[in-house]
Motif scaffolding. Structure first.
Motif, PDB file in Angstrom:
ATOM      1  N   PHE A 135       0.812  -1.243  -0.185  1.00 61.45           N
ATOM      2  CA  PHE A 135      -0.110  -0.017   0.063  1.00 61.45           C
ATOM      3  C   PHE A 135       0.833   1.301   0.105  1.00 61.45           C
ATOM      4  N   GLU A 136       1.935   1.363   0.799  1.00 63.62           N
ATOM      5  CA  GLU A 136       2.624   2.474   0.805  1.00 63.62           C
ATOM      6  C   GLU A 136       3.374   2.759  -0.387  1.00 63.62           C
ATOM      7  N   ARG A 137       4.022   1.543  -1.012  1.00 65.43           N
ATOM      8  CA  ARG A 137       4.844   1.895  -2.275  1.00 65.43           C
ATOM      9  C   ARG A 137       3.849   2.256  -3.252  1.00 65.43           C
ATOM     10  N   ARG A 138       2.600   1.884  -3.199  1.00 73.60           N
ATOM     11  CA  ARG A 138       1.449   2.077  -4.377  1.00 73.60           C
ATOM     12  C   ARG A 138       1.215   3.558  -4.330  1.00 73.60           C
ATOM     13  N   ILE A 139       0.701   4.049  -3.047  1.00 74.56           N
ATOM     14  CA  ILE A 139       0.505   5.439  -2.849  1.00 74.56           C
ATOM     15  C   ILE A 139       1.505   6.508  -3.364  1.00 74.56           C
ATOM     16  N   ASP A 140       2.921   5.985  -2.851  1.00 76.08           N
ATOM     17  CA  ASP A 140       4.080   6.909  -3.223  1.00 76.08           C
ATOM     18  C   ASP A 140       4.066   6.880  -4.834  1.00 76.08           C
ATOM     19  N   ALA A 141       4.168   5.964  -5.484  1.00 77.80           N
ATOM     20  CA  ALA A 141       4.347   5.952  -6.710  1.00 77.80           C
ATOM     21  C   ALA A 141       3.115   6.581  -7.344  1.00 77.80           C
ATOM     22  N   LEU A 142       1.942   6.432  -6.944  1.00 76.86           N
ATOM     23  CA  LEU A 142       0.744   7.192  -7.621  1.00 76.86           C
ATOM     24  C   LEU A 142       1.024   8.393  -7.637  1.00 76.86           C
ATOM     25  N   LEU A 168       3.735  10.101  -7.137  1.00 74.15           N
ATOM     26  CA  LEU A 168       4.968  10.546  -7.812  1.00 74.15           C
ATOM     27  C   LEU A 168       4.536  10.989  -9.509  1.00 74.15           C
ATOM     28  N   MET A 169       3.734   9.929  -9.835  1.00 77.16           N
ATOM     29  CA  MET A 169       3.512  10.022 -11.119  1.00 77.16           C
ATOM     30  C   MET A 169       2.317  11.039 -11.690  1.00 77.16           C
ATOM     31  N   LEU A 170       1.541  11.402 -10.550  1.00 75.73           N
ATOM     32  CA  LEU A 170       0.634  12.285 -11.049  1.00 75.73           C
ATOM     33  C   LEU A 170       1.354  13.751 -10.923  1.00 75.73           C
ATOM     34  N   TYR A 218       2.054   7.534   5.289  1.00 76.64           N
ATOM     35  CA  TYR A 218       1.376   7.378   3.957  1.00 76.64           C
ATOM     36  C   TYR A 218      -0.182   7.816   3.933  1.00 76.64           C
ATOM     37  N   THR A 265      -2.450   9.531   1.354  1.00 71.23           N
ATOM     38  CA  THR A 265      -3.573   9.016   0.601  1.00 71.23           C
ATOM     39  C   THR A 265      -4.913  10.290   0.810  1.00 71.23           C
ATOM     40  N   TYR A 315      -6.630  12.390  -1.891  1.00 66.92           N
ATOM     41  CA  TYR A 315      -8.179  12.464  -2.153  1.00 66.92           C
ATOM     42  C   TYR A 315      -8.528  13.867  -2.170  1.00 66.92           C
TER      43      TYR A 315
END
Lengths: 209, 107
Positions: free
Chosen positions: B25-32, B34-36, B67, B71, B75
């Motif tokens: 979860f923490e890696r995913r929100i970080d990457a999201l 960063l990408m945005l 994290y 999130t 949001y």
């Protein structure tokens, strides 16, 4: 990746499954919902996210160790590194975002880095910051009692060593250039890099042979 | 006025130096995030993401993990900027909680 019992600050040793009211599962669900909607609308792609995660994972303190080992071995590189960190690491194929400033430890001066406001960190050379770096206690204390904080890491500095704390921002990321242990002069760069830990690059440890 | 997140110089407890592997979860929100923020996507900026976290009420800021703040902040920012609506996020959350992925009715 390990998920040890002790890797999280939401201590919960009874192995219950996530509950609907569980704060962690609530935010996990929210992350999932946002991600899926953004992919459905074409704002991001699943592939792009996967690649971004790979880039994030690929940065580690080994990059910082390579930079330091080169600086210890090559005086011209060290001079450039201290003058223009971005240019120096670009010559090693690393691409920082924003200003990258390297601060040098000397016999008279010890450096340590922090981000008092949040968690700015030279991630492209060090990877993800450790949890303690982002903690309120580290951010609050290291700027006014750095010696006490460093002592908690087992690093006792003599009273006549000056301590300089550099507070990172979104624009400037710092990294510490540790002192080279004298007995390692002339070692090959790969062997030198093995002495340099993440904490040496933050300034909460010193390099030892 | 010193804001709640601006803690430099305050007193604190001894450090918890436990190492912590990031969860998926923490890696995913970080990457999201960063990408945005990336030049290619640029839906939000780092400064906006920082603002929404720094605007959280002190009790909320302290109650959430690092994290979780990312999130919740993302949001709020996506809703504020009209990238996603609260209603569609609520619908997606409900569908996922019911195990209904992709709009296929399940009984």
């Amino acid at each position: 990746m390990s998920h040890d019992h002790d890797d999280h600050d939401h201590d919960d040793h009874d192995h219950r499954p996530p509950q609907p009211d569980d704060p962690v599962s609530r935010y996990e669900a929210l992350e999932q919902a946002l991600r899926e909607l953004l992919i459905e609308k074409g704002v991001v792609t699943a592939d792009g996210l996967r690649r971004t995660m790979e880039v994030l994972e690929s940065a580690s303190p080994e990059n910082g160790a390579r930079i330091v080992a080169r600086a210890w071995s090559d005086p011209a590189f060290k001079e450039l590194l201290l003058q223009d960190g971005q240019a120096a690491v670009a010559s090693l194929g690393m691409g920082p975002t924003g200003r990258f400033v390297v601060v040098e430890n000397t016999p008279e001066r010890h450096n340590v880095i922090v981000c008092t406001l949040c968690s700015c960190y030279p991630r492209f050379v060090l990877g993800f910051p450790p949890a303690w770096y982002k903690s309120r206690d580290y951010r609050a204390r290291v700027v006014h009692e750095p010696r006490a904080v460093l002592a908690e890491f087992g690093l006792k500095l003599s009273d006549d060593t000056e301590v300089v704390v550099s507070d990172s921002t979104a624009e400037i990321r710092y990294m510490v250039l540790p002192q080279q242990p004298p007995e390692t002069k002339g070692w090959p760069e790969e062997k030198l890099a093995g002495l340099i830990t993440r904490d040496c690059l933050i300034g909460t440890a010193v390099a030892r042979a | 006025m010193v804001q709640h997140h601006d803690v430099g110089g305050q007193s604190g407890r001894p450090l918890d130096r436990q190492e912590h592997d990031l969860s998926d979860f923490e890696r995913r929100i970080d990457a999201l995030c960063l990408m945005l923020c990336s030049p290619a996507t640029r839906v939000v900026t780092v400064e906006e993401l920082r603002r929404v976290k720094e605007q959280m009420k002190p009790a909320e800021y302290d109650a959430l993990s690092y994290y979780e703040r990312w999130t919740e902040g993302l949001y709020r920012l996506l809703v504020e900027k009209g990238v996603l609506s609260e209603a569609e996020i609520a619908t997606k959350l409900r569908q996922n909680a019911e195990g209904d992925h992709g709009g296929v009715p399940r009984r």
